[in-house]
Design a protein around this motif. Structure first.
Motif, PDB file in Angstrom:
ATOM      1  N   UNK A   9       0.844  -1.197   0.000  1.00  0.00           N
ATOM      2  CA  UNK A   9       0.000   0.000   0.000  1.00  0.00           C
ATOM      3  C   UNK A   9       0.881   1.248   0.000  1.00  0.00           C
ATOM      4  N   UNK A  10       0.638   2.158  -0.937  1.00  0.00           N
ATOM      5  CA  UNK A  10       1.333   3.444  -0.995  1.00  0.00           C
ATOM      6  C   UNK A  10       0.264   4.519  -1.107  1.00  0.00           C
ATOM      7  N   UNK A  11       0.033   5.196   0.000  1.00  0.00           N
ATOM      8  CA  UNK A  11      -1.074   6.155   0.110  1.00  0.00           C
ATOM      9  C   UNK A  11      -2.385   5.422  -0.112  1.00  0.00           C
ATOM     10  N   UNK A  12      -3.080   5.722  -1.200  1.00  0.00           N
ATOM     11  CA  UNK A  12      -4.392   5.090  -1.397  1.00  0.00           C
ATOM     12  C   UNK A  12      -4.411   4.030  -2.501  1.00  0.00           C
TER      13      UNK A  12
END
Length: 92
Positions: A9-12
């Motif tokens: 997961x990277x931000x959203x």
């Protein structure tokens, strides 16, 4: 070419963390670029093997594909040629 891609997961959004290509695991060491299409998302990544990859994620099918691969060796050859293929020599 379909791949088995592990994401993080990277931000959203989820981005590639590592992937398996022909039974060889490649860790993503750098996310170089990312862009979006109508139903696709593209990720340009540098692998632990030193190669550059462009991975395409089909959002409707939830599938990853390999769309581009460039090794350091190929980049070095292109750089030596000035980024262009040299024309063949013609004997006169």
């Amino acid at each position: 070419m379909r791949l088995k891609v592990e994401t993080r997961q990277d931000r959203d959004i989820e981005v590639p963390r590592r992937f398996c290509l022909n039974r060889v695991q490649v860790d993503v060491v750098e996310m170089v670029d990312q862009w979006f299409g109508a139903d696709y998302r593209y990720c340009k990544v540098k692998g632990s093997d030193g190669a550059l990859y462009i991975l395409r994620y089909d959002e409707r099918r939830s599938e990853w594909d390999l769309t581009m691969f460039a090794s350091e060796r190929a980049q070095a050859v292109a750089a030596q040629a000035g980024g262009r293929a040299r024309p063949p020599r013609v004997a006169m």
